[in-house]
Write an enzyme that holds these catalytic residues in place. Structure first.
Site, PDB file in Angstrom:
ATOM      1  CG  ASP A 122       5.593   7.337  -6.103  1.00  0.00           C
ATOM      2  OD1 ASP A 122       6.215   7.370  -5.029  1.00  0.00           O
ATOM      3  OD2 ASP A 122       4.924   6.347  -6.465  1.00  0.00           O
ATOM      4  CD  GLU A 125       4.108   2.604  -6.695  1.00  0.00           C
ATOM      5  OE1 GLU A 125       4.422   1.648  -5.940  1.00  0.00           O
ATOM      6  OE2 GLU A 125       3.719   3.697  -6.247  1.00  0.00           O
ATOM      7  CG  HIS A 185       0.772   1.875  -2.139  1.00  0.00           C
ATOM      8  ND1 HIS A 185       1.952   2.287  -1.576  1.00  0.00           N
ATOM      9  CD2 HIS A 185      -0.091   1.652  -1.110  1.00  0.00           C
ATOM     10  CE1 HIS A 185       1.831   2.287  -0.249  1.00  0.00           C
ATOM     11  NE2 HIS A 185       0.602   1.916   0.050  1.00  0.00           N
ATOM     12  CG  ASP A 228       1.354   7.057  -4.402  1.00  0.00           C
ATOM     13  OD1 ASP A 228       0.114   7.059  -4.292  1.00  0.00           O
ATOM     14  OD2 ASP A 228       2.077   6.129  -3.996  1.00  0.00           O
TER      15      ASP A 228
END
Length: 584
Positions: A24, A26, A165, A170
């Site tokens: 994942d 960000e 998040h 995640d």
């Protein structure tokens, strides 16, 4: 005929044997062209077990928007001491090497990952991947979950980590979602990665029904040939595992439109089993050149090469020709097209003022000079200003640059580049540089090909991953025979056998006397593989000490691949900081 039990290789790649990296990212926004990555989080999984993790913040070039800080909790202060993308990306690419990527809404994360590679200057790989959101849309009903958001699916599958998040959290939650989806697919008989690809996207019944065309294909290295109902060759490919590769054409993992058209027209798939990867590459090239399949885009017309030749006349000039003849002439090439030949030819003419006019000139009859003579770019042998002997010195210099040391071309180009740069004519200087580089690399390529093509027989061996040996007999640059020797077997009798059964090769003229350029260059790369050995050599395989090859190595090189490092297992890795010891 009695039935037989199929192996896993025949069925596809079992999910328990595939290494997945669930990751994942960000970011500072939603667009990969304007936003930047702020955090990487990834979990490596094999057989349902977590074997490694990767996590780091990334320092950005701009501040984080307040809305993103509220959503993720990542602040500018947190990123102030984090490593930049140029330090993080190589470690992450190494971490995911050889794995299948998994992400929730994978298109978003992959778009940022591709943009990061382009930003840092790395070539963008093609990653095999799964999207848990897409899988969930096919598996999870509305009665079970109101939507397919990661938070909703994490609650449904009772993930041990709650998504928040942040990249690693995640990714950990996505691991549990992935395993929950795999459990449901298992009850439906979906147990291989190929089956998951087919299940995750709608595949037409006609496309899926043609998977039977791969049933009887070999599982080892080789070449596969798709044919239509009339037997016409549609497409030729190669693979280390023919059956597994052909099966992917009938699943959703094959997204190319032209391949879907090809599969729709295919009625048969033939295969040629090969001893090892080099033989498969060479056979693929030869079949494509022979049949010119409509769905192959590369290597279909190896005969469309171009050479530069010094003409055989009292005042020779450079001319473009399509083939090399056994006439003792001086050639340079081959080039893939006219454009490359012109660029290299101009590079030579920058240094050696050969005439550029057409037609034959006689030393006994003068003719009017052209404008190039007045510009000092031609000695004008046409009107008698340049004698046959004087012009002969230029021809000898051109011949030496084409076949031996290109120092004259490099020196002339360097001097002119300096003059143009001093005049701030940088575009003109770049063109002179490009011409010089094109010439030197063409000469170096020709010298390498000539050296290999002149060897009557060469026997090479490359170690296999199973500690055996791949053998190849090369005659005048052409692969004449190939074999693989298993671990623990004396290879010497195999060498004798493969030589005895090798193809007889009769060389022709030029730097590629018995094979195409692509085949010879594939063989060169194979002979340069780690651990490669020359078992036997008839003749001499060498380049001149003062050669274009040596000069080419000093030219600017393209960016090199990222250095590969072993990832740290079972630890959270933060680039730029000391690594924690792995837990056993």
């Amino acid at each position: 005929m009695a039935g037989r039990q199929g192996s896993f290789d025949e069925l596809g790649r079992p999910l328990r044997d595939v290494t997945f990296v669930v990751f994942d990212l960000e970011t500072t926004g939603t667009g990969p062209t304007t936003a930047e990555i702020t955090e990487f989080g990834a979990v490596k999984v094999l057989g349902g077990e977590v074997v490694a993790e990767f996590a780091t913040l990334v320092r950005t070039s701009t501040g984080i928007p307040p809305l993103i800080t509220v959503l993720t909790g990542i602040t500018d202060a947190m990123l102030a001491t984090a490593p930049p993308l140029a330090e993080v990306l190589p470690a992450f690419l190494e971490f995911i090497r050889g794995t299948v990527l998994v992400a929730h809404n994978a298109g978003f994360d992959l778009s940022f990952l591709k943009a990061a590679c382009e930003r840092v200057g790395y070539p963008v790989p093609v990653w095999e991947h799964l999207d848990t959101a897409r899988l969930a849309r096919r598996i999870v009903t509305r009665d079970e979950s109101p939507n397919n958001k990661l938070s909703s699916l994490a609650r449904l599958f009772r993930a041990r980590t709650e998504p928040n998040h942040r990249a690693l959290s995640d990714a950990r939650a996505t691991v549990d979602v992935l395993h929950g989806l795999f459990e449901r697919l298992g009850s439906l008989g979906v147990t291989t990665l190929e089956d998951v690809h087919a299940y995750s996207t709608r595949v037409s019944p006609a496309q899926r029904g043609k998977r039977v065309l791969a049933d009887d294909l070999p599982t080892g290295p080789g070449v596969y040939v798709f044919r239509d109902a009339t037997g016409r060759v549609l497409y030729v490919g190669k693979s280390a595992s023919v059956r597994a590769r052909v099966r992917t054409y009938f699943t959703a993992s094959e997204t190319r439109t032209r391949m879907a058209e090809m599969v729709a027209a295919a009625e048969r798939v033939d295969a040629i089993a090969c001893a090892h990867a080099l033989e498969a590459e060479v056979r693929e090239l030869r079949l494509i050149a022979e049949h010119k399949p409509p769905y192959n885009r590369r290597s279909r017309f190896p005969e469309r090469v171009v050479f530069l030749r010094l003409t055989d006349e009292p005042f020779p000039r450079l001319a473009r020709v399509r083939q090399v003849r056994a006439d003792g002439g001086t050639y340079l090439g081959p080039f893939g097209g006219v454009g490359g030949a012109e660029l290299a030819g101009d590079g030579l003419l920058e240094a050696v003022a050969l005439r550029r006019c057409g037609g034959r000139l006689s030393p006994r009859a003068d003719s009017p000079a052209c404008a190039l003579a007045d510009l000092g770019r031609c000695g004008a042998p046409c009107d008698g200003r340049q004698s046959t002997d004087e012009y002969g010195e230029l021809v000898a210099a051109a011949r030496e640059a084409m076949t031996g040391d290109p120092a004259l071309v490099i020196a002339a180009a360097s001097a002119r580049i300096t003059r143009l740069a001093e005049q701030t004519r940088f575009e003109d200087a770049a063109l002179v540089r490009d011409r010089m580089v094109a010439f030197v690399r063409a000469a170096a390529r020709q010298q390498r090909l000539e050296a290999l093509g002149a060897v009557p027989e060469l026997i090479g061996a490359v170690p296999t991953a199973e500690r055996g040996w791949d053998l190849a007999v090369v005659r005048h640059g052409r692969l004449a025979a190939a074999a693989t020797v298993a671990r623990g077997i004396d290879p010497r009798p195999w060498v004798d056998a493969v030589v005895a059964t090798a193809e007889t090769v009769r060389p022709g003229p030029g730097p590629t006397p018995a094979a195409t350029v692509e085949e010879m260059e594939r063989i060169e790369r194979w002979l340069g593989s780690p651990g490669a050995r020359l078992v036997q050599l008839t003749g001499t395989w060498a380049w001149p000490a003062a050669s274009a090859h040596r000069a080419a190595t000093e030219l600017p090189q393209p960016p090199q691949p990222v250095e590969r490092r072993e990832p740290v297992e079972r630890t959270v890795h933060q680039p730029g900081h000391p690594r924690s010891p792995g837990h056993q």
